[in-house]
Design a protein around this motif. Structure first.
Motif, PDB file in Angstrom:
ATOM      1  N   SER A   1      52.581  37.014  45.973  1.00  0.00           N
ATOM      2  CA  SER A   1      53.559  37.160  44.899  1.00  0.00           C
ATOM      3  C   SER A   1      54.555  36.021  45.060  1.00  0.00           C
ATOM      4  CB  SER A   1      54.250  38.523  44.977  1.00  0.00           C
ATOM      5  OG  SER A   1      55.128  38.714  43.901  1.00  0.00           O
ATOM      6  N   GLU A   2      54.261  34.910  44.419  1.00  0.00           N
ATOM      7  CA  GLU A   2      54.992  33.668  44.650  1.00  0.00           C
ATOM      8  C   GLU A   2      56.477  33.770  44.303  1.00  0.00           C
ATOM      9  OE1 GLU A   2      53.680  31.287  46.171  1.00  0.00           O
ATOM     10  OE2 GLU A   2      51.533  31.685  46.010  1.00  0.00           O
ATOM     11  N   ASN A   3      56.815  34.573  43.327  1.00  0.00           N
ATOM     12  CA  ASN A   3      58.190  34.586  42.818  1.00  0.00           C
ATOM     13  C   ASN A   3      59.009  35.785  43.290  1.00  0.00           C
ATOM     14  OD1 ASN A   3      57.727  32.197  41.285  1.00  0.00           O
ATOM     15  ND2 ASN A   3      56.666  33.443  39.740  1.00  0.00           N
ATOM     16  N   ALA A   4      58.532  36.473  44.324  1.00  0.00           N
ATOM     17  CA  ALA A   4      59.249  37.651  44.812  1.00  0.00           C
ATOM     18  C   ALA A   4      60.573  37.242  45.451  1.00  0.00           C
ATOM     19  CB  ALA A   4      58.400  38.404  45.826  1.00  0.00           C
ATOM     20  N   THR A   5      61.649  37.858  45.027  1.00  0.00           N
ATOM     21  CA  THR A   5      62.972  37.604  45.601  1.00  0.00           C
ATOM     22  C   THR A   5      63.719  38.926  45.734  1.00  0.00           C
ATOM     23  OG1 THR A   5      63.945  37.233  43.406  1.00  0.00           O
ATOM     24  CG2 THR A   5      63.153  35.289  44.609  1.00  0.00           C
ATOM     25  N   GLY A   6      64.706  38.931  46.600  1.00  0.00           N
ATOM     26  CA  GLY A   6      65.527  40.123  46.771  1.00  0.00           C
ATOM     27  C   GLY A   6      65.528  40.609  48.199  1.00  0.00           C
ATOM     28  N   ASN A   7      65.845  41.872  48.385  1.00  0.00           N
ATOM     29  CA  ASN A   7      65.929  42.460  49.714  1.00  0.00           C
ATOM     30  C   ASN A   7      64.584  42.388  50.431  1.00  0.00           C
ATOM     31  OD1 ASN A   7      68.517  43.107  48.956  1.00  0.00           O
ATOM     32  ND2 ASN A   7      68.096  45.278  48.623  1.00  0.00           N
TER      33      ASN A   7
END
Length: 338
Positions: free
Chosen positions: A144-150
């Protein structure tokens, strides 16, 4: 620039370590029930890690003194950041398995430290997650190349560590609790029966009762009881070995259930922490069978959350492969003191 140590030192080495820096800014430690690991920091660089046997020392103070001697540090550095496998507060750490009790005031008095920070080992591990690269982790499941966050980290070992990292522009925040002692869920009739067997013996069946070295043995023994067969007196490593090589069908089934339970629990923690940036798997057990884990039910169970499947499907999961990974977070903590 800091001079790197010539190699990872092991307990029993004598004399100071060649190449140790003459001046250091911090000493770092990751102290568990079996091993105590130490490193030095100078000008932002971390030395290789010194490994000591906990059983050879009477206290964390004794182990720290041995480490500083073997590093050849002429005097203790101004800062100490120490992580422990157990409950920790701002001034005190207590390790149930060893009985070691460590206090910040005693560390200052004995070693002359100006700054001391005590941390839970999984808080330290979480703090370093943002420093990891693809060389430090092995993908489990889809990318999941664009996963961001905690971020969340879960580690089956002698116990079950759980923590999260809340990224912030100025100062990342690590959250640690006792997630390993939450009540374990069942996702099938077999798992419900397995948990029922353990409940009769243990009372409360926490996630740690299944997702740890002793937990793997608990799964094996419960499966044997459900099958009406006698369980062998295997240790966790033996269940793992026989399960991986396929020489014992019951051990293999125990390993499969272990991975499935881990998937469900990891998905639960991803939901609880809102870990849309990813979930990391640590601890001492999983690095022994990354291919088995990847081929197991882990990822399917991670995503199997009914109406929230799409939420979980976009969250990447990784197995930590970086040696002594906790030191990445300890170094981040040490930099706060300059």
């Amino acid at each position: 620039m800091a001079r790197r140590l010539s190699g990872t030192a092991q307990s029993g080495d004598t004399g100071s370590l060649s190449g140790a820096p003459e001046q250091v800014t911090a000493v770092l430690a990751d102290i568990g029930g079996t091993n105590a690991r130490f490193a030095l920091v100078e000008e932002g660089n971390t030395s290789e890690v010194l490994h000591l046997n906990v059983a050879d020392h009477e206290s964390a103070y004794d182990a720290l003194n041995t480490a500083l001697d073997q590093f050849g540090a002429p005097q203790p550095p101004p800062t100490a950041v120490l992580a422990f496998a157990g409950p920790v507060d701002a001034s005190h750490a207590f390790m149930t398995n060893t009985g070691w009790e460590t206090r910040t005031d005693e560390l200052r008095q004995r070693f002359g430290f100006s700054h001391v920070e005590l941390m839970n080992d999984y808080a330290a591990l979480a703090l370093g997650l943002s420093q990891f690269t693809d060389d430090d982790r092995h993908q489990i499941g889809p990318k999941s190349e664009n996963a961001t966050g905690n971020l969340a980290v879960i580690g089956p070992g002698s116990g079950l560590g759980v923590a999260a990292l809340l990224p912030n522009v100025t100062n990342h925040l690590a959250l640690v609790g006792e997630g390993g002692h939450t009540t374990v869920p069942a996702a099938s009739d077999l798992e419900a029966a397995l948990i029922a067997v353990l409940r009769k013996r243990l009372g409360h069946v926490s996630a740690e009762r299944l997702l740890s070295g002793p937990g793997l043995v608990n799964i094996y023994q419960a499966l044997a009881q459900l099958d009406g067969t006698a369980a062998e007196a295997y240790r966790p490593a033996e269940v793992t070995r026989r399960g991986l090589e396929g020489s014992d069908d019951l051990c293999r089934r125990a390993l499969e259930r272990f991975c499935a339970f881990l998937g469900s629990f990891s998905g639960n923690m991803a939901l609880c922490y809102g870990a849309r940036g990813g979930v990391y798997l640590g601890g001492g057990i999983l690095p022994r069978f990354p291919e088995f884990l990847a081929a197991s039910e882990f990822r399917e169970r991670f995503e199997a959350k009914g109406r929230l499947r799409s939420y979980l499907s976009g969250i990447p999961t990784w197995l930590i492969t970086r040696p002594d990974a906790t030191f990445a977070g300890l170094a981040v903590a040490a930099r706060r003191f300059g």
